[in-house]
Design a protein around this motif. Sequence first.
Motif, mmCIF file in Angstrom:
data_model
loop_
_atom_site.group_PDB
_atom_site.id
_atom_site.type_symbol
_atom_site.label_atom_id
_atom_site.label_comp_id
_atom_site.label_asym_id
_atom_site.label_seq_id
_atom_site.Cartn_x
_atom_site.Cartn_y
_atom_site.Cartn_z
ATOM 1 N N TRP A 19 0.853 -1.188 0.000
ATOM 2 C CA TRP A 19 0.000 0.000 0.000
ATOM 3 C C TRP A 19 0.886 1.234 0.000
ATOM 4 N N ALA A 21 0.887 5.569 0.680
ATOM 5 C CA ALA A 21 0.180 6.663 1.341
ATOM 6 C C ALA A 21 -0.036 7.818 0.365
ATOM 7 N N ALA A 42 -3.427 4.298 1.340
ATOM 8 C CA ALA A 42 -3.791 4.882 2.634
ATOM 9 C C ALA A 42 -4.022 6.366 2.393
ATOM 10 N N HIS A 43 -5.285 6.745 2.358
ATOM 11 C CA HIS A 43 -5.676 8.122 2.081
ATOM 12 C C HIS A 43 -5.560 8.938 3.367
ATOM 13 N N CYS A 44 -4.822 10.043 3.314
ATOM 14 C CA CYS A 44 -4.581 10.898 4.482
ATOM 15 C C CYS A 44 -5.037 12.324 4.168
ATOM 16 N N GLY A 69 -8.032 2.744 2.206
ATOM 17 C CA GLY A 69 -8.294 2.911 3.629
ATOM 18 C C GLY A 69 -7.879 4.312 4.029
ATOM 19 N N LEU A 70 -7.979 4.604 5.311
ATOM 20 C CA LEU A 70 -7.611 5.928 5.804
ATOM 21 C C LEU A 70 -6.424 5.846 6.746
ATOM 22 N N GLY A 71 -5.635 6.916 6.763
ATOM 23 C CA GLY A 71 -4.542 7.055 7.711
ATOM 24 C C GLY A 71 -4.540 8.458 8.263
ATOM 25 N N ASP A 73 -1.521 9.891 9.384
ATOM 26 C CA ASP A 73 -0.214 10.427 9.019
ATOM 27 C C ASP A 73 0.513 11.091 10.178
ATOM 28 N N GLY A 116 -9.479 0.131 5.700
ATOM 29 C CA GLY A 116 -8.156 0.036 6.318
ATOM 30 C C GLY A 116 -7.784 -1.397 6.640
ATOM 31 N N LEU A 120 -4.530 -3.670 4.850
ATOM 32 C CA LEU A 120 -3.509 -4.242 5.727
ATOM 33 C C LEU A 120 -3.560 -5.774 5.743
#
Length: 198
Positions: A19, A21, A42-44, A69-71, A73, A116, A120
């Motif tokens: 993945w 970011a 990983a969308h931030c 998914g989301l992060g 950061d 998310g 992972l």
Amino acid sequence: GCRPGQYAEELGWVGDDVWHAHCVKLNPAEIDLFAATRTGVAHCPCSNCRLGSGIAPVRDMLRAGVPVGLGVDGSASNDAGSLAEEARMAMLLQRVRFGTDALSARGALELATRGGAAILGRGAECGQLAPGFRADVALWDLTGVESAGSWDPAAILLAGPRCVRHLFVEGRQIVRDHALTTADLPKLLEKHGNLLET
């Protein structure tokens, strides 16, 4: 001399075990590459806003089948480290970029939970409330004035409280009535304050 997606592919940095970011600059060909290889993102969004780096084409990624998914950061780019705030920002930015139908509150919550877990490689054990899944549960109190008039639990992203009322991790209660149960928070804050002064 090449696009980021091309470079990632040349290095072998694509696949269902990878993945990336942010991905705010993916073009349609790169979105298709990530979809075909099941490369996650990983969308931030809060970090992207703070840094002024752009709005990721999440709507297009999801339509193409890219796992997203989301992060948060880290505290350097999302001051609160709040996944709920990140989900809210993801929803709002997609609507700004693509229109009001781009991402629903429920869709944003799905990015924060199942999305998310999936990128992972943990979609079979967490990310949803179901038999056999880990007992990771966050509960918000929607009876306050900020949520008055909300009819859909997903409205927590639109008009909900920002502080979790109860939090369970693997069935163990970590937060009870807004208070951390696993540590003396006032003592930790005092220690942190003292470290900042030195």
